[in-house]
Design an enzyme around this catalytic site. Structure first.
Site, PDB file in Angstrom:
ATOM      1  N   LYS A 196       0.822  -1.222   0.000  1.00 55.66           N
ATOM      2  CA  LYS A 196       0.000   0.000   0.000  1.00 55.66           C
ATOM      3  C   LYS A 196       0.854   1.269   0.000  1.00 55.66           C
ATOM      4  O   LYS A 196       0.412   2.317  -0.464  1.00 55.66           O
ATOM      5  CB  LYS A 196      -0.940   0.004   1.203  1.00 55.66           C
ATOM      6  CG  LYS A 196      -0.257   0.117   2.542  1.00 55.66           C
ATOM      7  CD  LYS A 196      -1.275   0.220   3.673  1.00 55.66           C
ATOM      8  CE  LYS A 196      -0.567   0.382   5.010  1.00 55.66           C
ATOM      9  NZ  LYS A 196      -1.522   0.561   6.123  1.00 55.66           N
ATOM     10  N   ARG A 197       2.083   1.178   0.541  1.00 49.76           N
ATOM     11  CA  ARG A 197       2.981   2.334   0.524  1.00 49.76           C
ATOM     12  C   ARG A 197       3.615   2.507  -0.859  1.00 49.76           C
ATOM     13  O   ARG A 197       3.645   1.593  -1.672  1.00 49.76           O
ATOM     14  CB  ARG A 197       4.104   2.166   1.551  1.00 49.76           C
ATOM     15  CG  ARG A 197       3.713   2.399   2.999  1.00 49.76           C
ATOM     16  CD  ARG A 197       4.964   2.401   3.871  1.00 49.76           C
ATOM     17  NE  ARG A 197       4.681   2.798   5.248  1.00 49.76           N
ATOM     18  CZ  ARG A 197       4.328   1.960   6.212  1.00 49.76           C
ATOM     19  NH1 ARG A 197       4.229   0.662   5.954  1.00 49.76           N
ATOM     20  NH2 ARG A 197       4.081   2.399   7.434  1.00 49.76           N
ATOM     21  N   GLY A 257       9.219  -2.363   2.275  1.00 46.25           N
ATOM     22  CA  GLY A 257       9.906  -2.440   3.556  1.00 46.25           C
ATOM     23  C   GLY A 257       9.010  -2.351   4.770  1.00 46.25           C
ATOM     24  O   GLY A 257       9.463  -2.600   5.887  1.00 46.25           O
ATOM     25  N   CYS A 316       8.827  -1.408   9.434  1.00 39.09           N
ATOM     26  CA  CYS A 316      10.204  -1.572   9.902  1.00 39.09           C
ATOM     27  C   CYS A 316      11.173  -0.644   9.183  1.00 39.09           C
ATOM     28  O   CYS A 316      11.895   0.129   9.805  1.00 39.09           O
ATOM     29  CB  CYS A 316      10.637  -3.026   9.738  1.00 39.09           C
ATOM     30  SG  CYS A 316      12.351  -3.348  10.223  1.00 39.09           S
ATOM     31  N   GLY A 359       4.021   4.471  28.098  1.00 48.14           N
ATOM     32  CA  GLY A 359       4.421   3.107  27.789  1.00 48.14           C
ATOM     33  C   GLY A 359       5.915   2.911  27.952  1.00 48.14           C
ATOM     34  O   GLY A 359       6.710   3.600  27.295  1.00 48.14           O
ATOM     35  N   GLY A 388       8.879   2.943  23.454  1.00 42.02           N
ATOM     36  CA  GLY A 388       8.892   4.132  24.302  1.00 42.02           C
ATOM     37  C   GLY A 388      10.257   4.438  24.859  1.00 42.02           C
ATOM     38  O   GLY A 388      10.689   5.603  24.882  1.00 42.02           O
ATOM     39  N   VAL A 409      -2.975   6.572  32.234  1.00 41.10           N
ATOM     40  CA  VAL A 409      -3.334   7.848  31.628  1.00 41.10           C
ATOM     41  C   VAL A 409      -4.843   7.894  31.450  1.00 41.10           C
ATOM     42  O   VAL A 409      -5.447   6.978  30.871  1.00 41.10           O
ATOM     43  CB  VAL A 409      -2.620   8.026  30.278  1.00 41.10           C
ATOM     44  CG1 VAL A 409      -3.158   9.251  29.539  1.00 41.10           C
ATOM     45  CG2 VAL A 409      -1.111   8.157  30.497  1.00 41.10           C
ATOM     46  N   LEU A 414       8.088  -9.003  16.012  1.00 42.88           N
ATOM     47  CA  LEU A 414       9.481  -8.703  15.729  1.00 42.88           C
ATOM     48  C   LEU A 414       9.770  -8.968  14.253  1.00 42.88           C
ATOM     49  O   LEU A 414       9.315  -9.972  13.691  1.00 42.88           O
ATOM     50  CB  LEU A 414      10.409  -9.559  16.596  1.00 42.88           C
ATOM     51  CG  LEU A 414      10.330  -9.324  18.104  1.00 42.88           C
ATOM     52  CD1 LEU A 414      11.123 -10.387  18.858  1.00 42.88           C
ATOM     53  CD2 LEU A 414      10.851  -7.927  18.446  1.00 42.88           C
ATOM     54  N   HIS A 469      40.479 -12.588  23.447  1.00 38.24           N
ATOM     55  CA  HIS A 469      40.754 -11.603  24.494  1.00 38.24           C
ATOM     56  C   HIS A 469      41.540 -10.442  23.891  1.00 38.24           C
ATOM     57  O   HIS A 469      42.455 -10.652  23.105  1.00 38.24           O
ATOM     58  CB  HIS A 469      41.583 -12.243  25.602  1.00 38.24           C
ATOM     59  CG  HIS A 469      42.055 -11.250  26.634  1.00 38.24           C
ATOM     60  ND1 HIS A 469      41.214 -10.758  27.612  1.00 38.24           N
ATOM     61  CD2 HIS A 469      43.264 -10.662  26.822  1.00 38.24           C
ATOM     62  CE1 HIS A 469      41.897  -9.913  28.370  1.00 38.24           C
ATOM     63  NE2 HIS A 469      43.140  -9.824  27.909  1.00 38.24           N
TER      64      HIS A 469
END
Length: 469
Positions: free
Chosen positions: A33-34, A38, A41, A184, A189, A241, A323, A448
């Site tokens: 739709k855009r 992508g 995200c 949040g 947030g 709130v 995610l 190390h």
């Protein structure tokens, strides 16, 4: 136009599914739709927020931490330039996805999609033109949208992206607010609060629960809150709130204790509504086809199939964590299943990361989850304050925690708070994917000096044999 599969949505789940399916020889169409691919995200979520998180962190480092390392610098914020950096990052990523779709000979259609019966999708472009596509499989990968926040009367608090912001508006401010209220204390947030806090805003976070980062390990969340408070962020936990009123060029937020008590009004320049996300299924025509939904999400089986033959769903619109990488893995698995292969997603080993400074990363179960399940476990911890590389970089905050089964020593969860935690978590994910033990990790040689040595030491600490503490 007939395809093997039509994928609705080109976020991380949709475009990855499309590419994998094309690699396997299927003829694929995608609908977006855009104007750009992508999804949330790449356009207004993960990617632009990370660009601003990195840039704001560099600004803070230069302004406050360089002097201790012998670097004298004079800093000045150029917010328009920082926003250009963000947009350039977004453009590079979304253009890259467009290139990959063309490279894999995937037909892309832009417009709003609606399912019109078995194997049929209508795409309505912005100019009203309608294109009908036919496919053997239809895959819904439409992602998620901002969860609405309701006031005391039950009315949805309107987001205007000027004063009352969603994450989209919070990524595009033209001026650093003097006071930003964040509703949040989840990942979104805290990340966006960190961005504007670093750039000079006073940040107040209001959270309904009595803790931040719900779902993450409790000890990690408590220490992380202390770190953020040290950075200047203020938390008002166990508060709800009850109203948001625009006042002049600013806003007044009414909040009261969840347990009951007097309401308080806080004034700010902006308020960010970051109370979570909900599956985006509007306008698809699912109800007319009889597709089953539960709590707003599409119900699927172990093969990502809905109750309607030929219709599948992945990503934020189905169960599991919202995610991008979870959606990607589901997209790959489904594409492979469509050609008869055995795609699989291990939902027990999906890392989660908060990209603040320091970062917070987690994979597997938390101590709270293990206790609730009655699983006997052992924990090993190692602080970055005892790590040589961390000292050299002045990033000594935080620790690594490894949780292992008390009987088998199999690693059940790993939790990291510290510099680079989002990268370090993946050796734990690989270990857990192969059913590895804390002993396996403890006996794996680590270079190390590296921050990752702390992961090894935490694994050693499970058996109470860490060397450097």
């Amino acid at each position: 136009m007939t395809y093997d599969a039509i994928i609705i949505g080109t976020g991380p789940g949709g475009y990855v599914c499309a590419i994998r399916a094309a690699q396997l020889g299927l003829k694929i169409a995608v609908v977006e739709k855009r104007a750009t691919h992508g999804g949330t995200c790449l356009n207004v979520g993960c990617i632009p927020s990370k660009a601003l998180l990195h840039a704001s962190d560099m600004f803070q480092e230069a302004a406050h931490n360089f002097a201790a390392m012998g670097i004298v610098a004079s800093t000045k914020l150029d917010l328009p330039a920082m926003m250009r950096h963000k947009q350039e990052t977004v453009d590079a990523n979304v253009n890259g996805v467009g290139f990959l779709l063309k490279k894999n000979k995937i037909d892309a259609f832009h417009g709003s999609a609606a399912l019109k019966g078995a194997g049929r999708v209508e795409v309505t472009a912005t100019d009203g033109a309608v294109t009908t596509l036919e496919g053997k499989a239809i895959i819904i990968a439409t992602g998620s949208d901002v969860a609405p926040l309701r006031d005391a009367t039950g009315a949805v608090i309107a987001i205007d992206e000027t004063t009352v912001l969603s994450s989209t508006g919070a990524l595009a401010l033209e001026k650093v607010p003097e006071h930003l209220i964040v509703v949040g204390a989840g990942v979104i947030g805290l990340e966006l609060g960190s961005v504007w806090g670093r750039l000079g805003a006073k940040v107040t976070v209001i959270e309904y629960l009595d803790r931040i980062l719900p779902g993450m390990d409790g000890e990690v969340a408590r220490q992380f809150q202390r770190m953020l408070e040290k950075q200047g962020m203020t938390f008002r936990l166990a508060q709800k709130v009850t109203g948001v009123q625009r006042k002049g060029k600013g806003v007044e937020v009414s909040a009261e204790p969840v347990a009951g008590g007097a309401a308080e009004v806080l004034a700010a320049d902006k308020v960010l509504i970051a109370t979570g996300r909900v599956a985006y299924t509007q306008g698809l025509g699912l109800e007319a086809l009889g597709v089953t939904l539960e709590r707003g999400r599409i119900v699927i089986d172990d093969h990502f199939a809905t109750n309607v033959p030929g219709i599948y769903a992945i990503g934020d619109v189905v169960r599991g964590p919202m995610l991008a990488h979870k959606a990607e893995d589901e997209g790959v698995a489904l594409a492979e299943m469509l050609v008869g292969q055995h795609g699989h997603v291990n939902y027990g080993v999906i890392p989660g990361v908060v990209y603040t400074m320091p970062e917070v990363a987690s994979v597997g179960q938390t101590e709270e989850e293990l206790k609730a399940a009655g699983i006997d476990y052992r924990a090993g911890k190692f602080p970055f304050s005892a790590n040589g590389r961390a000292r050299a970089m002045r990033h000594t905050e935080g620790f690594v925690k490894v949780l292992a089964d008390a009987t088998t020593d199999r690693v059940l969860g790993v939790h990291i708070i510290g510099f680079g935690a989002g990268d370090m978590i993946h050796e734990a994910a690989v270990l857990m994917e192969f059913g590895g033990s804390a002993e396996d990790l403890a006996r794996t040689c680590h270079a190390h000096p590296t921050m990752s040595e702390a992961v090894k030491e935490a694994a050693m600490a499970v058996d109470k044999r860490a060397i450097h503490t």
